[in-house]
Design an enzyme around this catalytic site. Structure first.
Site, PDB file in Angstrom:
ATOM      1  N   HIS A  32       0.816  -1.219   0.000  1.00  0.00           N
ATOM      2  CA  HIS A  32       0.000   0.000   0.000  1.00  0.00           C
ATOM      3  C   HIS A  32       0.838   1.252   0.000  1.00  0.00           C
ATOM      4  O   HIS A  32       0.590   2.197  -0.737  1.00  0.00           O
ATOM      5  CB  HIS A  32      -0.880   0.047   1.255  1.00  0.00           C
ATOM      6  CG  HIS A  32      -1.790  -1.097   1.358  1.00  0.00           C
ATOM      7  ND1 HIS A  32      -2.182  -1.632   2.537  1.00  0.00           N
ATOM      8  CD2 HIS A  32      -2.372  -1.820   0.391  1.00  0.00           C
ATOM      9  CE1 HIS A  32      -2.983  -2.643   2.312  1.00  0.00           C
ATOM     10  NE2 HIS A  32      -3.106  -2.778   1.009  1.00  0.00           N
ATOM     11  N   GLU A  79      42.650  18.130  -3.645  1.00  0.00           N
ATOM     12  CA  GLU A  79      41.635  18.969  -2.987  1.00  0.00           C
ATOM     13  C   GLU A  79      42.247  19.897  -1.948  1.00  0.00           C
ATOM     14  O   GLU A  79      41.543  20.613  -1.254  1.00  0.00           O
ATOM     15  CB  GLU A  79      40.519  18.103  -2.393  1.00  0.00           C
ATOM     16  CG  GLU A  79      40.977  16.887  -1.620  1.00  0.00           C
ATOM     17  CD  GLU A  79      39.821  15.969  -1.206  1.00  0.00           C
ATOM     18  OE1 GLU A  79      38.649  16.330  -1.376  1.00  0.00           O
ATOM     19  OE2 GLU A  79      40.116  14.882  -0.681  1.00  0.00           O
ATOM     20  N   ASP A 101      36.267  20.416  -1.640  1.00  0.00           N
ATOM     21  CA  ASP A 101      37.281  20.805  -0.669  1.00  0.00           C
ATOM     22  C   ASP A 101      38.282  21.802  -1.258  1.00  0.00           C
ATOM     23  O   ASP A 101      38.733  22.712  -0.563  1.00  0.00           O
ATOM     24  CB  ASP A 101      38.026  19.569  -0.153  1.00  0.00           C
ATOM     25  CG  ASP A 101      37.234  18.891   0.951  1.00  0.00           C
ATOM     26  OD1 ASP A 101      36.729  19.611   1.832  1.00  0.00           O
ATOM     27  OD2 ASP A 101      37.101  17.664   0.921  1.00  0.00           O
ATOM     28  N   CYS A 114      35.869  15.064  -9.534  1.00  0.00           N
ATOM     29  CA  CYS A 114      34.726  14.364  -8.924  1.00  0.00           C
ATOM     30  C   CYS A 114      33.986  15.232  -7.906  1.00  0.00           C
ATOM     31  O   CYS A 114      33.105  14.749  -7.209  1.00  0.00           O
ATOM     32  CB  CYS A 114      35.169  13.056  -8.289  1.00  0.00           C
ATOM     33  SG  CYS A 114      36.335  13.289  -6.939  1.00  0.00           S
TER      34      CYS A 114
HETATM   35  C1  PEP Z   1      35.481  16.938  -2.936  1.00  0.00           C
HETATM   36  O1  PEP Z   1      36.034  17.422  -1.943  1.00  0.00           O
HETATM   37  O2  PEP Z   1      35.229  17.586  -3.961  1.00  0.00           O
HETATM   38  C2  PEP Z   1      35.066  15.532  -2.940  1.00  0.00           C
HETATM   39  C3  PEP Z   1      34.617  14.942  -4.017  1.00  0.00           C
HETATM   40  O3  PEP Z   1      35.127  14.869  -1.763  1.00  0.00           O
HETATM   41  P1  PEP Z   1      34.063  15.039  -0.577  1.00  0.00           P
HETATM   42  O4  PEP Z   1      32.952  15.887  -1.073  1.00  0.00           O
HETATM   43  O5  PEP Z   1      33.641  13.668  -0.215  1.00  0.00           O
HETATM   44  O6  PEP Z   1      34.886  15.688   0.489  1.00  0.00           O
HETATM   45 MG    MG Z   2      36.797  16.131  -0.421  1.00  0.00          MG
END
Ligand code: PEP
Ligand code: MG
Length: 604
Positions: free
Chosen positions: A199, A441, A465, A512
């Site tokens: 449901h 970073e 970061d 990333c």
């Molecule tokens: C970042 O710092 O861009 C990263 C991908 O790592 P996190 O966001 O996990 O610190």
């Molecule tokens: Mg990071």
């Protein structure tokens, strides 16, 4: 403040209604009703008891009819059909006969008799092989509970005291339960029981509310007002998320809304510009449950698997096997060409709730990520062993976070080497060459990138970061978000330098951080010649679309132009204008004539 001190944990259930909800929990559980069971003291009471049962049946039916009327405006009719089924059960001759027979023959009160009828049906339904049929027992249980409540003289209260923006936590929910809620106040559902056709699932989908069911014990471990996140696409629930987690889920929520508007028809096509430049696209995940979403949204591989949740979701530290299950799963997903697994980035703002981590004055610059790993070598080795073992099942890349100097990467590699030797001696099979990467970073890593490049196979830029440290802006401090600017000339110079140095050394450079998944920056990142962009899976189709619609030549021209500007403001105006002109259908303007993406970043 209290929330951040509570333990963060995640529960895995069944994803039944997609989307992300972030809010406060409201524990709603109709099974809480107090029921008394007793033997009738005198046979003369039997008739009275049967009458009481029939009255409760009638009242329940009337209440359901009332609820049906309330729901008649719904476009989707499934909830109404479910209520019809409940009414049919209440009228079912066998259901009634069984209960009356128990009252009569066993001399028990109506509640007891009814409970026995429900249990009898449970036995029958449990024997069904077909999952769907098995799941239909919940209709009988629901109808039965409604009668039980009426027997107890309990009216169905209207749940008007639920605050605004709550996530309903319950053992199960029926359309009638939801009709008693102010649905505009409900952000999501999470239940102990249920499956795709339960449901809660049907109601949530018809109301377009994110839901996760089959969590087994959520009503036991969540309290009203706990902070909670529901990912109805991955089937995950995060309880007491820390600020960083909330930020990430806010992004995901936004990406989800945008992704809904975009067709996945072309998602699997490669991200190749019109003049033939190919960028690899990765998905960022935190749970292996997100792998299917990464694949359907067009990820070529996993560019960042944040493994922190394996640690925080438990009382004790994870074993090698706990890690291995997850890493093997990601490695053996055929449709992923590679999987970048990041060693744990605990500490800092992340998972303050872990009592093992002492409070730090300045956690972002404290004992986090690789620093923590190199201090807790035994923990680190357990994770590395699992990663290396998983390499036998598919292409694994290992990524070290927060590298600030050559010593850290050398030390990490030395430990990795020791772990490999141990595994070799134990006769464990693994891939001969596992690529090693450094997250870029920390500004110092950019400055010594030529030295770092000799130590690793690839770089991955973590802009979240990198921007924080380069611009001295706390990434989770709302007071300074207006200064958080990916298009700051200093940030662009850092990225340009790292790519150049990486390429000169012959290694690939990925990104990333969140910047990679924002289509406003896609052309700039193309011009900067990033080899791989990894992002929230839901962001992939739009970014791919921009890449496929651009040429490297125009991206380079745009980059060249913005690099001549001295302020972030000028760069942003120029980039937004260019993107608006080139991709008018992708970038709508807000009231102030700015791109919507601008607002999104400002709210990070
Ligand atoms: C970042 O710092 O861009 C990263 C991908 O790592 P996190 O966001 O996990 O610190
Ligand atoms: Mg990071």
């Amino acid at each position: 403040m209290m929330d951040t001190l509570k333990k963060t944990f995640a529960l895995k259930g069944i994803a039944v209604s997609p989307g992300v909800a972030i809010g406060k929990a409201y524990l709603f559980d109709r099974l809480d009703a107090q029921i008394s069971f007793y033997k009738l003291s005198d046979p003369s009471l039997v008739i009275k008891e049967i009458k009481r049962f029939r009255t409760a049946l009638k009242e329940s039916e009337e209440q359901l009819e009332e609820i049906k009327k309330k729901l008649s405006h719904l476009k989707v009719k499934e909830p109404l059909y479910i209520i019809d089924v409940h009414i049919m059960i209440l009228r079912d001759r066998r259901f009634i006969r069984h209960t009356i027979r128990y009252i009569r023959e066993m001399g028990v009160n109506a509640e007891w008799a009814l409970r026995m009828t429900i249990d009898k049906y449970r036995e029958i339904f449990d024997r069904f092989e077909d999952e769907y049929l098995k799941g239909r027992f919940s209709d009988i249980r629901y109808a039965g509970q409604m009668v039980l409540r009426n027997l107890g003289g309990e009216r169905n209260p209207v749940i008007s005291d639920i605050g605004e923006g709550v996530i309903i936590i319950s053992s199960d929910l029926s359309p009638a339960d939801t009709a008693r809620m102010k649905i505009e106040n409900v952000l999501g559902f999470a239940t102990d029981i249920g499956g795709k056709t339960s449901h809660t699932a049907i109601v949530a989908r018809s109301l377009e509310i994110p839901a996760v069911v089959g969590l087994e014990s959520i009503t036991r471990c969540v309290r009203t007002n706990d902070s909670i996140v529901i990912d109805g696409s991955a089937g995950m629930v995060v309880v007491n998320p820390d600020p960083e987690m909330i930020r990430r889920y806010k992004d995901k929520k936004r990406h989800y809304a945008e992704a809904k508007a975009i067709s996945l028809k072309d998602a699997a096509l490669p991200a190749v510009t019109r003049d033939g430049h190919h960028v690899l696209i990765g998905g960022n995940i935190e749970f292996t449950e997100e792998i299917p979403s990464a694949v359907t949204h067009g990820a070529d591989g996993i560019g960042l698997y944040r493994t922190e949740f394996i640690y925080i979701n438990r009382e004790n530290m994870p074993t090698e096997e706990d890690h291995f299950i997850h890493y093997k799963r990601v490695a053996e997903t055929e449709k992923l060409a590679w999987s970048t697994i990041r060693t744990f980035d605990l500490g800092g703002d992340k998972y303050l709730s872990d009592p093992k981590l002492a409070k730090e004055m300045n956690p972002q610059m404290g004992l986090r990520a690789i620093r923590f790993c190199l201090k807790e070598v035994e923990l680190f080795k357990i994770q590395l062993r699992a990663m290396i073992r998983a390499s036998a099942f598919g292409k694994i890349r290992i990524l070290f976070p927060m590298i600030s100097g050559v010593e850290e990467i050398r030390e990490a590699k030395k430990i990795l080497c020791e772990v490999k030797n141990d595994l070799r001696k134990e006769g464990v099979h693994y891939h001969d060459h596992i690529e090693i990467g450094a997250m870029i970073e920390v500004p110092s890593a950019v400055i010594i990138a030529d030295k770092l490049a000799r130590e690793v196979d690839f770089f991955s830029i973590g802009t979240n970061d990198l921007i924080q440290y380069a611009l001295a802006i706390d990434r989770v401090n709302e007071q300074v978000t207006y200064l958080y600017e990916p298009l700051h000339p200093a940030v662009l110079r850092l990225i340009r330098n790292i790519v150049k140095i990486g390429h000169r050394a012959g290694i690939r450079v990925a990104m990333c951080g969140e910047m990679a998944g924002d289509p406003t920056y896609t052309m700039i990142l193309l011009g900067l010649e990033l080899d791989e962009l990894s992002m929230n899976p839901l962001a992939i189709p739009r970014v791919k679309k921009i890449i496929r619609g651009s040429t490297m030549k125009e991206a380079k021209t745009l980059l060249k132009k913005v690099m001549t500007f001295s302020s972030a403001l000028e760069i942003r105006e120029c980039v937004e204008r260019a993107m608006r002109e080139r991709f008018p259908e992708e970038f709508q303007m807000n009231g102030q004539g700015e791109l919507k993406q601008r607002d999104v970043n400002a709210s990070r």
